[in-house]
Design a protein around this motif. Structure first.
Motif, mmCIF file in Angstrom:
data_model
loop_
_atom_site.group_PDB
_atom_site.id
_atom_site.type_symbol
_atom_site.label_atom_id
_atom_site.label_comp_id
_atom_site.label_asym_id
_atom_site.label_seq_id
_atom_site.Cartn_x
_atom_site.Cartn_y
_atom_site.Cartn_z
ATOM 1 N N THR A 386 4.685 1.475 6.382
ATOM 2 C CA THR A 386 5.103 0.183 5.836
ATOM 3 C C THR A 386 4.511 -0.057 4.451
ATOM 4 O O THR A 386 3.388 0.365 4.156
ATOM 5 C CB THR A 386 4.641 -0.942 6.776
ATOM 6 O OG1 THR A 386 5.197 -0.704 8.072
ATOM 7 C CG2 THR A 386 5.083 -2.314 6.269
ATOM 8 N N LEU A 395 0.322 -7.922 8.677
ATOM 9 C CA LEU A 395 0.569 -6.716 9.470
ATOM 10 C C LEU A 395 -0.492 -6.597 10.548
ATOM 11 O O LEU A 395 -1.658 -6.935 10.329
ATOM 12 C CB LEU A 395 0.554 -5.471 8.574
ATOM 13 C CG LEU A 395 1.603 -5.419 7.450
ATOM 14 C CD1 LEU A 395 1.397 -4.164 6.617
ATOM 15 C CD2 LEU A 395 3.019 -5.469 8.026
ATOM 16 N N THR A 399 -0.962 -1.289 12.427
ATOM 17 C CA THR A 399 0.141 -0.888 11.543
ATOM 18 C C THR A 399 -0.417 -0.334 10.234
ATOM 19 O O THR A 399 -1.140 -1.023 9.505
ATOM 20 C CB THR A 399 1.063 -2.089 11.236
ATOM 21 O OG1 THR A 399 1.579 -2.605 12.459
ATOM 22 C CG2 THR A 399 2.194 -1.679 10.305
ATOM 23 N N TYR A 451 -4.766 -0.199 7.271
ATOM 24 C CA TYR A 451 -4.180 -0.870 8.430
ATOM 25 C C TYR A 451 -4.187 -2.377 8.224
ATOM 26 O O TYR A 451 -5.015 -2.933 7.504
ATOM 27 C CB TYR A 451 -4.928 -0.484 9.706
ATOM 28 C CG TYR A 451 -4.658 0.951 10.095
ATOM 29 C CD1 TYR A 451 -3.584 1.262 10.928
ATOM 30 C CD2 TYR A 451 -5.441 1.980 9.587
ATOM 31 C CE1 TYR A 451 -3.301 2.576 11.264
ATOM 32 C CE2 TYR A 451 -5.168 3.298 9.913
ATOM 33 C CZ TYR A 451 -4.094 3.598 10.754
ATOM 34 O OH TYR A 451 -3.816 4.902 11.064
#
Length: 633
Positions: A386, A395, A399, A451
């Motif tokens: 992403t 997020l 992720t 992340y």
């Protein structure tokens, strides 16, 4: 009338020690004939002649015995730059048909000063016998002496020898005085020098190893700042050696109390006089020097893609860690004051560090061959994550994400590689370059992945560790009340850090703090800590140069009693048997090596020492916390 004028001139010349102008000399006798000596009225006979040099021109030398021609081989000696040095010099020369063919003895007696020494430059010519220096502050250079270079007792303060070849020995004559100053002698560009000295308080410094020094007579002190191949001590009473360097062989033939406890390193000591009391410490650095010489670096890389597969590489951090230990070992090896214990410790430390460094080495990933199929497979294996525009906010913590710029860099590398695949005429070099560039871009992209920050409770372990790591230094207004080399800051500097810690603690104690808030708190506190350390100044109380290492020494020595058994799981150990994993032990061993590097660093500041103590204390605490008990029954 002309005859009367000539006789009057000759009488004047005798009164003036035969310092004759060239024009008059040429007028008085043809240049190709032997010169008539004024006071004897006859030619200087061929053979060996002792004389005093009073002056010289391009082709003639004027002496106390008359004037002589100069042979081509000796003209470099009789050049204008040597006028001062050769004035009133005593010489023994070989004469053939009114020409000096060789110098078999020369004594320089013109005195210089410390700021303006008298220079004698031989111009690479040869003195076929002895050269004697009989005046202070003389510099002798670029000359070959086939026999001895004698330094008389008239030389009391300074002498410089540069590029002087001596066939036999440099001999220092004794000086019998109650109060005597050090005679400082500098030797440069003089290999294979042999010295015999009867002179007390002789201080020698040489840029090359001295072949031998033979100390005789009543010489209580000698100072040498260079390496010595062979030192022979044959004195009547006590003797002390000062200075530093490596002495390959020392032989004590005679002496009462022979003190060799200087900064020299002695490879071999032979004592012929059984009644001599010899004080010497032999430190063997052979193993350490061999290990230092064998410690070489490999290439430094981030990913290894710029290093061919036949070569090894490490990261810069891995090299830096090894480099610190190697430099510390090199310092111990080069330090003439190092004890055998320090040498052994440095060897042990470097052995461990070298093993760790070699274990970290990896083969390079740079391809030297390749094909289009490999590039295509690599392109197809890429998985994008992403893209986030606000540092991962929004997020989930599971992720992965990168910025658009980081993704674009990989997309560009893929596009470039695909164009090579599509190019029917692509060369092997183009294919290999595309493969290497794409692999490097993929590694960079993966390393850039982070992340998301959204989660109910953020991870506060890093923030907790950072807050606990803060170490304050002394607060002072101007540093006058702080010991030398002790760091300090103003109260305002400390207050600024306190404020940042207070804000970080507020986030730490907030149960609902998001990962985004925790990350910001970590960044803000790191920034405050950096500013605080940049504000360090050092105290001005006292004038010492080195910090107090006693606490660090005690702490390092205490570690050997802390180690427990190493095990994988503890299931092979009886109950109540303490153990840790090898990794946990290695972490403590590494911190001990870092502390030892500071301990052996003669120029370590008090701040560096304190930091090493704190780091090692923390490592000991972590190690003790990791200790578990066996459970084998």
């Amino acid at each position: 009338m002309k005859k009367k004028t000539f006789n009057t001139f000759m009488a004047t010349a005798l009164t003036a020690s035969l310092v004759l102008p060239v024009a008059t000399a040429n007028a008085s006798a043809p240049s190709e004939q032997p010169i008539v000596v004024a006071e004897q009225g006859k030619a200087i006979p061929s053979g060996k002649v002792s004389l005093t040099i009073t002056s010289f021109s391009n082709d003639l030398i004027y002496t106390s015995s008359g004037q002589l021609k100069i042979s081509e081989a000796l003209k470099p000696i009789f050049k204008s730059d040597n006028h001062a040095a050769l004035t009133n010099a005593q010489a023994t020369v070989s004469v053939e048909n009114g020409k000096i063919t060789s110098i078999t003895a020369l004594t320089l007696s013109k005195k210089g000063t410390s700021k303006k020494p008298i220079v004698f430059d031989g111009g690479q010519a040869t003195i076929s016998g002895n050269l004697t220096v009989a005046a202070d502050y003389t510099k002798v250079q670029n000359v070959k002496v086939t026999k001895e270079l004698i330094v008389s007792n008239r030389v009391k303060k300074g002498l410089t020898l540069n590029n002087v070849s001596v066939g036999s020995t440099i001999k220092f004559q004794p000086l019998r005085m109650k109060k005597i100053s050090w005679l400082n002698v500098s030797l440069t560009n003089m290999p294979n020098v042999k010295i015999t000295t009867q002179r007390n308080k002789l201080s020698l410094i040489s840029d090359k190893s001295l072949a031998s020094i033979h100390v005789t007579d009543d010489v209580p002190q000698l100072k040498v700042e260079s390496d010595i191949e062979k030192l022979v001590i044959d004195v009547k009473k006590d003797f002390s050696l000062l200075g530093d360097g490596i002495v390959q062989q020392v032989t004590v033939k005679k002496g009462k109390k022979v003190d060799l406890e200087s900064y020299h390193q002695f490879k071999n000591v032979q004592i012929d006089d059984k009644n001599a009391n010899v004080l010497v410490t032999i430190v063997d650095k052979t193993a350490l020097n061999t290990l230092v010489a064998a410690s070489t670096y490999v290439a430094v890389s981030v990913t290894g893609h710029d290093v061919v597969s036949t070569e090894r590489w490490t990261t810069q951090a891995e090299k830096t860690a090894f480099e610190a230990i190697l430099n510390s070992a090199q310092t111990v090896a080069n330090n003439p004051k190092s004890t055998q214990e320090q040498v052994n410790a440095a060897h042990t430390q470097l052995t461990s560090a070298l093993a760790t460094y070699k274990a970290a080495q990896k083969n390079g990933k740079k391809h030297t061959t390749g094909d289009k199929a490999t590039i295509t497979a690599l392109i197809n294996s890429i998985q994008y994550v992403t893209v986030s525009w606000n540092n991962g906010s929004g997020l989930s913590s599971s992720t992965a994400w990168t910025t658009q710029a980081e993704k674009d860099a990989l997309v560009y590398a893929v596009s470039t590689a695909q164009s090579v695949v599509n190019n029917y005429y692509a060369t092997q070099d183009q294919i290999v370059n595309a493969l290497n560039n794409l692999e490097s871009a993929i590694t960079t992209y993966k390393n850039a992945q982070k992340y998301g920050l959204s989660s109910y409770n953020g991870d506060k372990a890093t923030l907790t560790s950072l807050i606990n790591s803060v170490q304050y230094v002394t607060v002072s207004w101007n540093g006058y009340d702080v010991p030398y080399n002790m760091p300090w800051t103003t109260q305002a500097d400390k207050d600024t850090l306190d404020y940042a810690i207070s804000n970080a603690q507020a986030v730490l104690y907030n149960y609902a703090a998001s990962q985004y808030e925790i990350t910001n708190a970590i960044n803000n506190l790191n920034y405050a800590i950096t500013n605080y350390k940049n504000a360090y100044k050092y105290g001005s109380n006292g004038n010492g140069y080195y910090g107090d290492k006693s606490s660090l020494t005690s702490l390092i020595n205490s570690v050997e009693y802390i180690y427990v058994t190493v095990s994988w799981y503890g299931n092979n150990l009886p109950p109540n048997t303490p153990w840790t994993t090898q990794v946990e032990k290695d972490a403590l061993v590494y911190e001990v090596s870092v502390a030892q590097a500071v301990l052996y660093n003669n120029y370590a500041t008090q701040y560096e020492i304190t930091d090493a103590i704190n780091r090692l204390n923390n490592a000991i605490t972590d190690y003790n916390s990791a200790i578990k008990n066996g459970y084998y029954y």
